[in-house]
Motif scaffolding. Sequence first.
Motif, short mmCIF file in Angstrom:
data_model
loop_
_atom_site.label_atom_id
_atom_site.label_comp_id
_atom_site.label_asym_id
_atom_site.label_seq_id
_atom_site.Cartn_x
_atom_site.Cartn_y
_atom_site.Cartn_z
N ARG A 242 0.84 -1.20 0.00
CA ARG A 242 0.00 0.00 0.00
C ARG A 242 0.88 1.25 0.00
O ARG A 242 0.65 2.21 -0.74
N ALA A 243 1.88 1.22 0.84
CA ALA A 243 2.78 2.36 0.94
C ALA A 243 3.55 2.52 -0.37
O ALA A 243 3.72 3.63 -0.89
N ASP A 244 3.98 1.39 -0.91
CA ASP A 244 4.78 1.44 -2.13
C ASP A 244 3.97 1.99 -3.30
O ASP A 244 4.48 2.76 -4.12
N ASN A 245 2.68 1.63 -3.37
CA ASN A 245 1.82 2.15 -4.44
C ASN A 245 1.73 3.67 -4.38
O ASN A 245 1.87 4.35 -5.40
N ALA A 246 1.52 4.19 -3.17
CA ALA A 246 1.40 5.65 -3.01
C ALA A 246 2.70 6.34 -3.37
O ALA A 246 2.71 7.39 -4.01
N THR A 247 3.81 5.70 -3.00
CA THR A 247 5.09 6.36 -3.27
C THR A 247 5.36 6.40 -4.78
O THR A 247 5.82 7.39 -5.32
N THR A 248 5.03 5.30 -5.46
CA THR A 248 5.28 5.27 -6.90
C THR A 248 4.38 6.28 -7.62
O THR A 248 4.83 7.02 -8.49
N LYS A 249 3.12 6.31 -7.23
CA LYS A 249 2.15 7.15 -7.93
C LYS A 249 2.43 8.64 -7.75
O LYS A 249 2.26 9.42 -8.68
N TYR A 250 2.82 9.05 -6.56
CA TYR A 250 2.95 10.48 -6.27
C TYR A 250 4.39 10.93 -6.08
O TYR A 250 4.65 12.07 -5.70
N GLY A 251 5.32 10.04 -6.36
CA GLY A 251 6.73 10.42 -6.26
C GLY A 251 7.13 10.77 -4.83
O GLY A 251 7.80 11.78 -4.60
#
Length: 263
Positions: A242-251
């Motif tokens: 979940r954290a990784d998805n947010a980091t990838t999507k929003y830099g």
Amino acid sequence: MTGPQTDQRTLDTHELEDRVKRMYEEVALEPEREFHFETGRPLAERLGYPASDLDRIPAAAIDSFAGVGYFLGLADLQSGESVLDLGSGSGTDSFLAAVAVAPDGRVVGVDMTTAQLQKATRLAAEASLSNVEFVDAYIEEPPVEDGTFDCVISNGVINLSPDKAAVFAAAARALRGGGRLAIADIVSETQLPEGVTCDASLWAACIGGAMQRDGYRAAIEQAGFAIEAWRTNEEYRFVSERADNATTKYGVTSISVLARRIG
Ligand SMILES: C[S@@+](CC[C@H](N)C(=O)[O-])C[C@H]1O[C@@H](n2cnc3c(N)ncnc32)[C@H](O)[C@@H]1O
């Protein structure tokens, strides 16, 4: 915690404080557990903390290390200096600073989570590190005298504050003219959507409160600092999907910054 500043129309700051305290209580008491983020000595070494420095401070503090970047090289602490650590956790950076400033210097660590404060205080006593103390307070209002510190440090904490401007203003107040702010923190490339910024659990995991990086730079400058160094810490990564998805999507990335108080 003081009131909201960034986009968090429905972020409940009381719930956020409660979640942050619960999460970092676990980091202090059960560091071997899995979190949205990495902890411990392997993380510290990967971020660039010299192993020989880590060997000089209590190992149990490093077990609960939850920082996001190495910045002590930028801080360039000298013997005799006074250092304020905002969000000192179990004490890794405070202890490293205490060693660097030597017995003539002093370090004050500020944190709001009781288990972190108790652990850091116990470890300081066990290691006879008498030039470091830990204080129960909010980083937005550290109970220190104005203009009395040479350097303010902070690692992975300011993103957790709903009022980042208050934190940078407090850092500026605590510093003497020309004093340094040396920090590692989390910022985002694009403004995070409300679905992320209003999620207290993603805030507590150091993602939801990430400020857009230009706004973050501006907040530091508006508090009266000149930024001297800014680097992205590619070595830092979140671990849950979940954290990784947010980091990838929003830099969402980790940065280390050195800024100097003007005047
Ligand atoms: C990600 S941990 C980092 C701890 C430490 N700097 C390290 O590198 O291990 C965040 C710490 O900041 C503290 N914290 C978060 N928001 C705070 C606030 N507004 N006032 C005081 N402490 C805060 C938490 O209790 C926690 O110990």
